[in-house]
Design a protein around this motif. Sequence first.
Motif, mmCIF file in Angstrom:
data_model
loop_
_atom_site.group_PDB
_atom_site.id
_atom_site.type_symbol
_atom_site.label_atom_id
_atom_site.label_comp_id
_atom_site.label_asym_id
_atom_site.label_seq_id
_atom_site.Cartn_x
_atom_site.Cartn_y
_atom_site.Cartn_z
ATOM 1 N N GLY B 36 -43.101 -30.011 4.874
ATOM 2 C CA GLY B 36 -44.474 -30.457 4.798
ATOM 3 C C GLY B 36 -44.575 -31.905 4.311
ATOM 4 N N VAL B 37 -45.701 -32.558 4.644
ATOM 5 C CA VAL B 37 -45.895 -33.949 4.223
ATOM 6 C C VAL B 37 -46.831 -33.940 3.007
ATOM 7 C CG1 VAL B 37 -46.680 -36.241 4.929
ATOM 8 C CG2 VAL B 37 -45.557 -34.712 6.589
ATOM 9 N N SER B 38 -46.364 -34.483 1.932
ATOM 10 C CA SER B 38 -47.120 -34.419 0.674
ATOM 11 C C SER B 38 -48.339 -35.354 0.696
ATOM 12 C CB SER B 38 -46.206 -34.826 -0.486
ATOM 13 O OG SER B 38 -45.877 -36.188 -0.365
ATOM 14 N N ALA B 39 -49.238 -35.093 -0.253
ATOM 15 C CA ALA B 39 -50.434 -35.941 -0.362
ATOM 16 C C ALA B 39 -50.043 -37.391 -0.665
ATOM 17 C CB ALA B 39 -51.341 -35.399 -1.465
ATOM 18 N N GLU B 40 -49.003 -37.559 -1.474
ATOM 19 C CA GLU B 40 -48.549 -38.912 -1.808
ATOM 20 C C GLU B 40 -48.053 -39.649 -0.563
ATOM 21 O OE1 GLU B 40 -47.485 -36.165 -3.420
ATOM 22 O OE2 GLU B 40 -48.749 -36.438 -5.174
ATOM 23 N N GLU B 41 -47.315 -38.939 0.262
ATOM 24 C CA GLU B 41 -46.823 -39.571 1.501
ATOM 25 C C GLU B 41 -47.971 -39.908 2.439
ATOM 26 O OE1 GLU B 41 -42.668 -38.044 3.058
ATOM 27 O OE2 GLU B 41 -43.853 -36.364 2.308
ATOM 28 N N ARG B 42 -48.933 -39.029 2.500
ATOM 29 C CA ARG B 42 -50.084 -39.265 3.388
ATOM 30 C C ARG B 42 -50.809 -40.538 2.958
ATOM 31 N NH1 ARG B 42 -52.005 -33.810 5.837
ATOM 32 N NH2 ARG B 42 -50.199 -32.534 5.422
ATOM 33 N N ASP B 43 -50.963 -40.673 1.644
ATOM 34 C CA ASP B 43 -51.623 -41.889 1.140
ATOM 35 C C ASP B 43 -50.790 -43.122 1.452
ATOM 36 O OD1 ASP B 43 -53.763 -40.540 0.185
ATOM 37 O OD2 ASP B 43 -53.018 -40.386 -1.881
ATOM 38 N N LYS B 44 -49.530 -43.009 1.149
ATOM 39 C CA LYS B 44 -48.638 -44.164 1.299
ATOM 40 C C LYS B 44 -48.507 -44.609 2.758
ATOM 41 C CE LYS B 44 -43.876 -45.455 0.299
ATOM 42 N NZ LYS B 44 -42.572 -44.903 -0.111
ATOM 43 N N ALA B 46 -50.622 -43.784 5.261
ATOM 44 C CA ALA B 46 -51.925 -43.762 5.945
ATOM 45 C C ALA B 46 -51.979 -42.659 7.001
ATOM 46 C CB ALA B 46 -52.229 -45.125 6.573
ATOM 47 N N LEU B 47 -51.562 -41.464 6.590
ATOM 48 C CA LEU B 47 -51.567 -40.317 7.506
ATOM 49 C C LEU B 47 -52.827 -39.490 7.272
ATOM 50 C CD1 LEU B 47 -47.819 -39.346 7.035
ATOM 51 C CD2 LEU B 47 -48.844 -40.370 9.069
ATOM 52 N N PRO B 48 -53.236 -38.710 8.256
ATOM 53 C CA PRO B 48 -54.437 -37.879 8.063
ATOM 54 C C PRO B 48 -54.299 -36.984 6.842
ATOM 55 C CG PRO B 48 -53.695 -37.810 10.345
ATOM 56 C CD PRO B 48 -52.644 -38.553 9.581
ATOM 57 N N ARG B 49 -55.371 -36.840 6.083
ATOM 58 C CA ARG B 49 -55.332 -36.079 4.838
ATOM 59 C C ARG B 49 -55.365 -34.570 5.087
ATOM 60 N NH1 ARG B 49 -56.227 -38.209 -0.067
ATOM 61 N NH2 ARG B 49 -56.533 -40.453 -0.206
ATOM 62 N N ASP B 50 -56.080 -34.151 6.134
ATOM 63 C CA ASP B 50 -56.345 -32.726 6.280
ATOM 64 C C ASP B 50 -55.492 -32.024 7.339
ATOM 65 O OD1 ASP B 50 -58.293 -32.996 4.352
ATOM 66 O OD2 ASP B 50 -59.769 -33.651 5.857
ATOM 67 N N ALA B 51 -54.898 -32.797 8.226
ATOM 68 C CA ALA B 51 -54.138 -32.149 9.306
ATOM 69 C C ALA B 51 -52.880 -31.483 8.753
ATOM 70 C CB ALA B 51 -53.736 -33.195 10.355
ATOM 71 N N GLU B 52 -52.392 -30.451 9.458
ATOM 72 C CA GLU B 52 -51.131 -29.825 9.053
ATOM 73 C C GLU B 52 -49.986 -30.640 9.649
ATOM 74 O OE1 GLU B 52 -50.856 -25.691 9.839
ATOM 75 O OE2 GLU B 52 -52.735 -25.230 8.820
ATOM 76 N N LEU B 53 -49.293 -31.342 8.808
ATOM 77 C CA LEU B 53 -48.232 -32.231 9.287
ATOM 78 C C LEU B 53 -46.873 -31.740 8.800
ATOM 79 C CD1 LEU B 53 -49.795 -35.713 8.406
ATOM 80 C CD2 LEU B 53 -49.930 -34.503 10.585
#
Lengths: 349, 68
Positions: B36-44, B46-53
Amino acid sequence: MFLRNYWYVAALDEEVRDRPLGRTILGEPVVLFRTADGALHAFEDRCPHRRLPLSMGKIVDDVLQCHYHGLRFAGSGLCVRVPGQDHIPQNARVRTYPVVARYRWIWIWMGDPALADPAQICDFHWLSDPDWGAKPSYLHVEANWQLIVDNLLDLTHLAFVHETTIGNMALVEHAAVKVQRAPNNVLVTRWIVDQPAPPTFVKVGKFTGNVDRWQIIDYTPPAFLRLDVGACPTGTGAPEGRRVGGIGMRNLNAITPETETTSHYFWGQAHDFEPHNAAMTERVFEQIKTAFLEDVAVFTAQQRMISLKPDAPQVDINADAGGIQARRIVDRLYREEQAAAAAHATAAE
Amino acid sequence: MAVNFRVELIWKESGDKEAASIFLTSDGRVILQGRGVSAEERDKLALPRDAELISVDRNLIRAIKDML
């Protein structure tokens, strides 16, 4: 489609004696024979005089004599005698093929002789290992070689084709199969853990409780399939590699294309329990042979349908995963072999 | 009768390096092994916050191209 620069099984060792044996391999007629010193020879099975198969001839003074006009060919493939004349035409020769006796089989190299390295012969030592009981055999099959490879890499047909011999529905219900694909190898693995042993296993393994069973199919191109099957008392560590207190068998298969629609199917069955008990070897062999003949009926019928309409569509299902990966390897190797041959031809011009 | 035949595909390059698994399930899905892609990685990143990645290694992409 044939891959040429590979060792193939041409015959059972016992088939090649001091009488010529004719066999078509990769579409080419080949004659095999042994001379008095036991040396093996393989020639093109076509006399360069009037093209009679040399396999219709006989061995005379350690050379092969054609049945039609008595031309004789030495181990080098050169004609050494033409009855009724002293002059031997320079082009009176036949192609020879590298041959090796190993694992109770005779192996032949149909490609570039300069590339023939016996170290590349696929390992089938179980057929000649004194720690194993084994019996090799041969079937002529009216089917393309890749249909046989597909069949051997597929575990789910056991539930249907072999429902009265070695299979049952448990083989497709809740089954988890692993298919590992390396550049030149496919490994299909299935473990059945902590389940009752099938009756045939109980007989020879004397199991009193549940067992861990394995079925591991090792495919090496062009058409070598070595099946490792067996069982150990559950909980003794077989899935982790500790095979103790159980039984093991090897089902060994080497398929040699004869033509695009027929194959030479060399196979054998080896067992590690009571390896010196010939009656046991025969019993194990006969049990498996019954199942083999059920498979032969399937792929010969498939071939009939394919020959009637070669471009009829077919669909793939999950259970085809092993066979599909094997075909991808063969396709790649074929492209590589064709490219190398084309480059060689260009360089020679 | 319930039938649940599941296949795990593993692609191995020359040497011992294996790609992560691809699972073919009996209900027709292809499931990939990744993380899974963590919230920190998503922020860093610029990935979608809510999608299942999920994050997969590049070998797995090669395995998909080669095996499926």
